[in-house]
Design an enzyme around this catalytic site. Structure first.
Site, PDB file in Angstrom:
ATOM      1  N   ARG A   1      41.304  36.245  43.750  1.00  0.00           N
ATOM      2  CA  ARG A   1      42.932  35.835  42.492  1.00  0.00           C
ATOM      3  C   ARG A   1      42.128  35.740  41.439  1.00  0.00           C
ATOM      4  NH1 ARG A   1      48.376  35.138  45.829  1.00  0.00           N
ATOM      5  NH2 ARG A   1      47.309  32.813  44.915  1.00  0.00           N
ATOM      6  N   ASP A   2      40.915  34.587  41.576  1.00  0.00           N
ATOM      7  CA  ASP A   2      40.596  34.498  39.840  1.00  0.00           C
ATOM      8  C   ASP A   2      39.319  34.584  39.430  1.00  0.00           C
ATOM      9  OD1 ASP A   2      41.106  32.951  37.543  1.00  0.00           O
ATOM     10  OD2 ASP A   2      41.419  31.172  38.910  1.00  0.00           O
TER      11      ASP A   2
END
Length: 70
Positions: free
Chosen positions: A28-29
């Protein structure tokens, strides 16, 4: 960066993502500063799992099992 360097970087990134996704982890990053490269060793490392989540079951699919074409 040469075209070959970019190809190797992207291949390593996709392999790292494939590995963690098989373990049911979603990073997610993803961004360049979270994918480290050591040119002298030729090694790559995906880092900063602070926003990562684990998937416990199959997520519902909002796409049909096939995609219609024209």
């Amino acid at each position: 960066m040469s075209v070959l360097d970019i190809r190797n970087y992207m291949r390593a990134l996709f392999q790292a993502l494939q590995h963690i996704h098989r373990a049911k982890i979603i990073h997610r990053d993803i961004k360049p500063s979270n994918f480290l490269h050591n040119p002298s060793e030729g090694s790559y490392m995906l880092v900063d799992f602070g926003l990562a989540i684990t998937v416990r079951k199959q997520a519902p699919s909002f796409l049909p099992s096939f995609l219609p074409t024209r």
